[in-house]
Design a protein around this motif. Structure first.
Motif, short mmCIF file in Angstrom:
data_model
loop_
_atom_site.label_atom_id
_atom_site.label_comp_id
_atom_site.label_asym_id
_atom_site.label_seq_id
_atom_site.Cartn_x
_atom_site.Cartn_y
_atom_site.Cartn_z
N ASP A 1 -9.63 -10.86 10.96
CA ASP A 1 -10.88 -10.86 11.74
C ASP A 1 -12.07 -11.24 10.86
O ASP A 1 -12.91 -12.05 11.25
CB ASP A 1 -11.14 -9.48 12.36
N LYS A 2 -12.13 -10.65 9.67
CA LYS A 2 -13.25 -10.92 8.77
C LYS A 2 -13.21 -12.36 8.25
O LYS A 2 -14.26 -12.97 8.06
CB LYS A 2 -13.26 -9.92 7.62
N GLU A 3 -12.03 -12.90 8.04
CA GLU A 3 -11.93 -14.30 7.60
C GLU A 3 -12.42 -15.24 8.71
O GLU A 3 -13.06 -16.24 8.43
CB GLU A 3 -10.50 -14.63 7.18
N LYS A 4 -12.14 -14.88 9.95
CA LYS A 4 -12.65 -15.68 11.07
C LYS A 4 -14.18 -15.59 11.13
O LYS A 4 -14.85 -16.61 11.30
CB LYS A 4 -12.04 -15.21 12.39
N GLN A 5 -14.70 -14.39 10.98
CA GLN A 5 -16.16 -14.21 10.96
C GLN A 5 -16.79 -15.02 9.83
O GLN A 5 -17.82 -15.66 10.02
CB GLN A 5 -16.52 -12.73 10.76
N LEU A 6 -16.14 -15.00 8.67
CA LEU A 6 -16.64 -15.73 7.51
C LEU A 6 -16.67 -17.23 7.80
O LEU A 6 -17.67 -17.90 7.52
CB LEU A 6 -15.79 -15.43 6.28
N SER A 7 -15.61 -17.74 8.36
CA SER A 7 -15.56 -19.17 8.72
C SER A 7 -16.68 -19.53 9.68
O SER A 7 -17.37 -20.54 9.50
CB SER A 7 -14.21 -19.52 9.37
N ASP A 8 -16.87 -18.69 10.69
CA ASP A 8 -17.93 -18.93 11.66
C ASP A 8 -19.31 -18.93 10.99
O ASP A 8 -20.14 -19.80 11.27
CB ASP A 8 -17.90 -17.89 12.78
N LEU A 9 -19.52 -17.96 10.11
CA LEU A 9 -20.81 -17.89 9.41
C LEU A 9 -21.04 -19.13 8.55
O LEU A 9 -22.13 -19.70 8.53
CB LEU A 9 -20.88 -16.64 8.52
N ILE A 10 -20.01 -19.55 7.84
CA ILE A 10 -20.15 -20.71 6.96
C ILE A 10 -20.42 -21.97 7.78
O ILE A 10 -21.33 -22.74 7.46
CB ILE A 10 -18.88 -20.89 6.09
N LEU A 11 -19.64 -22.17 8.83
CA LEU A 11 -19.77 -23.39 9.62
C LEU A 11 -21.05 -23.43 10.47
O LEU A 11 -21.52 -24.51 10.83
CB LEU A 11 -18.55 -23.56 10.54
N ASN A 12 -21.58 -22.26 10.77
CA ASN A 12 -22.77 -22.20 11.63
C ASN A 12 -24.04 -21.85 10.88
O ASN A 12 -25.01 -21.39 11.48
CB ASN A 12 -22.53 -21.23 12.79
N GLY A 13 -24.04 -22.07 9.56
CA GLY A 13 -25.25 -21.85 8.76
C GLY A 13 -25.68 -20.40 8.68
O GLY A 13 -26.87 -20.10 8.69
N GLY A 14 -24.71 -19.50 8.59
CA GLY A 14 -25.01 -18.07 8.53
C GLY A 14 -25.76 -17.66 7.29
O GLY A 14 -25.83 -18.39 6.29
#
Length: 157
Positions: A93-106
């Motif tokens: 779950d956290k790896e998915k969140q991390l990917s989303d943050l990275i790809l979406n300019g988190g």
């Protein structure tokens, strides 16, 4: 003084609840036969996972495992396996969140904090895997463990 008594009471209740949870986990009687394919967890470890479980299940008669050896091995899984699953799911779950943050300019701080959380959980999961290996090593004879390693390598190929 009331605060100290209150804190001690809370700590006592906390400790009792954890002791009951651990006892419940052990009493759950989870055995190697009840664990389904868990290869989905393989990527959640800090290093390559040592997964002897499939070979143990498939070749327990060939290995000549005694009831006592199975009891020791099953005790590990009863005590720790659910926690391992929870950690692996949390890591995914956290790896998915991390990917989303990275790809979406988190936010950089959120990204860094998430990386640290993932690393801690992967380290904890890897420690459980080492405990698993040590439990199996200690339960089996040297000959049985060598045979298990060979059977595990064969099933990977």
């Amino acid at each position: 003084m009331r605060i100290i008594i209150f804190l001690l009471t809370v700590m006592l209740i906390w400790n009792i609840s954890f002791a009951q949870e651990e006892a419940t986990q052990e009493e759950s009687g989870l055995s190697i036969e009840e664990i389904k394919d868990d290869s989905w967890m393989d990527g959640a470890f800090l290093i390559k996972r040592f997964n002897f479980l499939p070979a143990l299940k498939k070749h327990k008669n060939e290995l000549g495992l005694t009831d006592e050896q199975l009891k020791i091995i099953n005790s590990f899984y009863s005590k720790y396996y659910r926690k391992m699953e929870e950690l692996a799911k949390s890591i995914q779950d956290k790896e998915k969140q991390l990917s989303d943050l990275i790809l979406n300019g988190g936010d950089s701080k959120k990204i860094k904090d998430l990386i640290v959380e993932i690393a801690k959980e992967k380290a904890e999961l890897t420690v459980y895997n080492i405990k698993e290996v040590r439990t199996i090593q200690n339960a089996l004879t040297k000959e049985q463990f060598e045979k298990l390693k060979n059977l595990t390598e064969q099933s990977i190929i």
